[in-house]
Write a protein that holds these residues in place. Structure first.
Motif, PDB file in Angstrom:
ATOM      1  N   LEU A  40     -20.039  27.901  15.157  1.00  0.00           N
ATOM      2  CA  LEU A  40     -18.835  27.205  15.590  1.00  0.00           C
ATOM      3  C   LEU A  40     -17.716  28.231  15.466  1.00  0.00           C
ATOM      4  N   ILE A  41     -16.992  28.441  16.566  1.00  0.00           N
ATOM      5  CA  ILE A  41     -15.888  29.413  16.541  1.00  0.00           C
ATOM      6  C   ILE A  41     -14.595  28.669  16.235  1.00  0.00           C
ATOM      7  N   ILE A  42     -13.894  29.111  15.189  1.00  0.00           N
ATOM      8  CA  ILE A  42     -12.618  28.479  14.836  1.00  0.00           C
ATOM      9  C   ILE A  42     -11.504  29.447  15.233  1.00  0.00           C
ATOM     10  N   THR A  43     -10.544  28.941  15.986  1.00  0.00           N
ATOM     11  CA  THR A  43      -9.463  29.814  16.436  1.00  0.00           C
ATOM     12  C   THR A  43      -8.157  29.036  16.485  1.00  0.00           C
ATOM     13  N   ASP A  44      -7.080  29.702  16.978  1.00  0.00           N
ATOM     14  CA  ASP A  44      -5.824  28.956  17.116  1.00  0.00           C
ATOM     15  C   ASP A  44      -5.368  28.936  18.569  1.00  0.00           C
ATOM     16  N   SER A  45      -4.278  28.202  18.788  1.00  0.00           N
ATOM     17  CA  SER A  45      -3.860  27.920  20.174  1.00  0.00           C
ATOM     18  C   SER A  45      -3.314  29.138  20.910  1.00  0.00           C
ATOM     19  N   ARG A  46      -3.026  30.235  20.200  1.00  0.00           N
ATOM     20  CA  ARG A  46      -2.598  31.453  20.906  1.00  0.00           C
ATOM     21  C   ARG A  46      -3.794  32.371  21.149  1.00  0.00           C
ATOM     22  N   VAL A  47      -4.642  32.507  20.141  1.00  0.00           N
ATOM     23  CA  VAL A  47      -5.790  33.418  20.248  1.00  0.00           C
ATOM     24  C   VAL A  47      -6.872  32.815  21.148  1.00  0.00           C
ATOM     25  N   GLY A  48      -7.049  31.494  21.050  1.00  0.00           N
ATOM     26  CA  GLY A  48      -8.116  30.828  21.806  1.00  0.00           C
ATOM     27  C   GLY A  48      -8.117  31.184  23.282  1.00  0.00           C
ATOM     28  N   PRO A  49      -6.983  30.911  23.985  1.00  0.00           N
ATOM     29  CA  PRO A  49      -6.980  31.190  25.421  1.00  0.00           C
ATOM     30  C   PRO A  49      -7.187  32.669  25.757  1.00  0.00           C
ATOM     31  N   LEU A  50      -6.846  33.545  24.827  1.00  0.00           N
ATOM     32  CA  LEU A  50      -6.972  34.987  25.104  1.00  0.00           C
ATOM     33  C   LEU A  50      -8.384  35.514  24.848  1.00  0.00           C
TER      34      LEU A  50
END
Ligand code: NAD
Ligand SMILES: O=C(O)C(=O)C[C@@H](O)[C@H](O)[C@H](O)COP(=O)(O)O
Ligand code: ZN
Length: 370
Positions: A40-50
C-alpha cells in the motif's frame, strides 16, 4: 549509487540507497521485502499526483498490487486525525501482518506512516521512499516515527526502523525551493554538530546543493545519511549521543508548537532558527567563540534560511511561554531542560545543567517579551 548500511544493537539492519533513477526499477528493489505480492503506497496530495501513479503502475506491471492512499499535504496531517485516516485506510485495504507499506513523501508522510506501521496489528514492515531533501537526509533514517500533539512536537510515537530506504535524487526535482532550503537546514546541522570539514564544504557549495546539481546533492545526501547512520547505530533509543541530532530542536520545536504546527514556520526553518539560537546562546555563555557563532549563523542565512525569531513574519513570542513548550521536550529530565550546545562548529555536546533563568534572559535578548 551509494549504499549506506544502518545497523545497530536491537534492530534489524537495513540499507539506505542514494542515487538517481532508483525508483525506475522499483519492483526489483522492493520485491525482496514483500512476503505477499501486495503493498500500500501512502503519500500526500502534492506528491501523489507527481509521483505515486508512476510508482504504483510500475509495481502493478510486475504483478504487485499497489493501491495509493493520499492524505492532505502539510504538517497538520501528522496528528491524531491523520493517524486515524491512515489506519482506517490500512484496515479497509485488508492489510495483514505480512504486508508492507510504502511511505512516499516528505517527513510528514514518513513519520506518520512509520508510526501507523508500528501500531497496526502491533507492527508491520514499512519502506521509506523519501521525496524531500529533509526526508532523504534525516527523517527516513533512524526509526523515529511519530505524530505531533498540540502541546508538543512528536510527543506520540515509537521507534520503528524501516526495512529499506530509497533516496531517489530524481524525485527532488519537483520540490519547491522553500522545501529544498528546509532540507538544507538539516544537512548543515550535520556539519555544525560533528563534521567541520563537511561544514566547510557546504559553506563553499551551498548554492550547488540548493540547485540540486547532481554531484553536490548526491554528496550532501550521502554524507548526511552516513553521519546519521553512524549515530543511530551507536544509540538507537537516544540514551546519549543521538541527542546531538537534536541540535537547534529544543528552541525550534518550541517555536513550532507556539505557532500550531502549520505552514507559517516549517520544521526546517524552525531548526535553522533554533541552530542560530543554540550557537548564539553558547557564545553568550562563553562556551564557544563569538566568531564561530557568527560564521555558523552566516552560513545558515546564506542558504536563504531564517536565523532569528524576528525573521518569522507576524509572530511574537513570550519567553515564559516558550520555556513552557520546552518543558515538553523529550530530552528534558526530571523537569530540567536539556539542550544541545556547541564549543564551536562541528563540536556539539549535550548540556544537562542549563539554568532556566539564563535561557529566559537569552530569549528576551533575542526579542521575546518578558
Ligand atoms: N523522524 C525523524 O527523524 C525526523 C527528522 C527530521 C524531521 N522530521 C519530521 O519531518 C517533517 C518535515 O518533513 P518535510 O520537510 O519533508 O515536510 P513535508 O513532508 O510536509 O514535505 C514538505 C512539502 O513538500 C511537498 N513535497 C514532498 N515531496 C515533494 C516532491 N518531490 N515534489 C513536490 N512537492 C513535494 C509536500 O507535499 C509538502 O507540502 C516534520 O514533521 C519533522 O518533525 C522527522
Ligand atoms: O533522528 C533524530 O534523533 C533527530 O533528532 C532528528 C531530528 O531532525 C528530528 O526532527 C526528530 O524528529 C526530532 O526528534 P524528537 O525526539 O526531538 O522529537
Ligand atoms: Zn529535525
Amino acid at each position: 549509487m551509494t549504499t549506506i548500511p544502518v545497523s545497530g544493537e536491537g534492530f534489524r539492519a537495513y540499507d539506505v540507497e542514494v542515487g538517481s533513477g532508483l525508483t525506475s526499477d522499483i519492483a526489483a528493489r522492493v520485491t525482496p521485502f514483500l512476503k505477499n505480492q501486495r503493498t500500500l503506497i501512502i503519500t500526500d496530495s502534492r506528491v501523489g499526483p507527481l509521483h505515486a501513479g508512476t510508482l504504483s503502475a510500475a509495481l502493478e506491471a510486475s504483478g504487485i498490487t499497489a493501491p495509493v492512499v493520499t492524505l492532505p499535504a502539510g504538517e497538520e496531517t501528522k496528528g491524531w486525525d491523520g493517524l486515524k485516516d491512515l489506519t482506517d485506510a490500512m484496515v479497509d485495504a485488508g492489510l495483514d501482518r505480512k504486508d508492507v507499506v510504502i511511505a512516499l513523501g516528505g517527513g510528514v508522510i514518513g513519520d506518520l506512516t512509520g508510526f501507523a506501521a508500528s501500531v497496526y496489528m502491533r507492527g508491520i514492515d514499512f519502506i521509506q521512499i523519501p521525496t524531500t531533501v529533509l526526508a532523504q537526509v534525516d527523517s527516513s533514517v533512524g526509526g523515529k516515527t511519530a505524530i505531533d500533539h498540540p502541546k508538543g512536537k512528536n510527543l506520540i510515537g515509537a521507534f520503528h526502523q524501516p526495512r529499506l530506504v530509497l533516496c531517489d535524487l530524481d524525485l527532488l526535482k519537483t520540490l519547491p525551493v522553500r522545501d529544498i532550503r528546509c532540507g538544507y537546514a538539516e544537512v548543515i546541522k550535520y556539519g555544525l554538530l560533528g563534521d567541520r570539514a563537511f561544514f566547510d564544504w557546504l559553506e563553499a557549495n551551498d548554492q550547488a546543493v540548493l540547485a540540486l546539481e547532481p554531484a553536490a546533492i548526491e554528496y550532501a545526501v550521502s554524507r548526511s545519511v552516513e553521519m546519521k547512520a553512524e549515530i543511530v547505530a551507536a544509540d538507537e533509543r537516544e540514551g546519549g549521543q543521538r541527542a546531538l541530532l537534536n541540535l537547534g530542536h529544543t528552541f525550534g520545536h518550541a517555536l513550532e508548537a507556539e505557532l500550531g504546527f502549520g505552514a507559517t514556520l516549517l520544521h526546517g526553518e524552525a531548526v535553522a532558527i533554533g541552530m542560530g539560537m543554540a550557537f548564539r546562546y553558547s557564545a553568550r555563555m562563553g562556551l564557544c567563540d563569538q566568531a564561530e557563532a557568527d560564521r555558523a549563523v552566516a552560513a545558515i542565512a546564506q542558504a536563504g534560511l531564517p536565523t532569528h525569531m524576528h525573521h518569522i513574519r507576524n509572530a511574537a513570542f513570550a519567553a515564559d511561554v516558550l520555556i513552557k513548550h520546552m518543558g515538553h521536550d523529550k530530552k528534558a529530565e526530571g523537569g530540567k531542560l536539556v539542550f544541545v550546545l556547541v564549543k564551536g562548529i562541528g563540536e556539539a555536546f549535550v548540556a544537562k545543567d542549563v539554568p532556566a533563568d539564563s535561557i529566559r534572559e537569552f530569549l528576551i535578548a533575542e526579542g521575546a517579551t518578558a
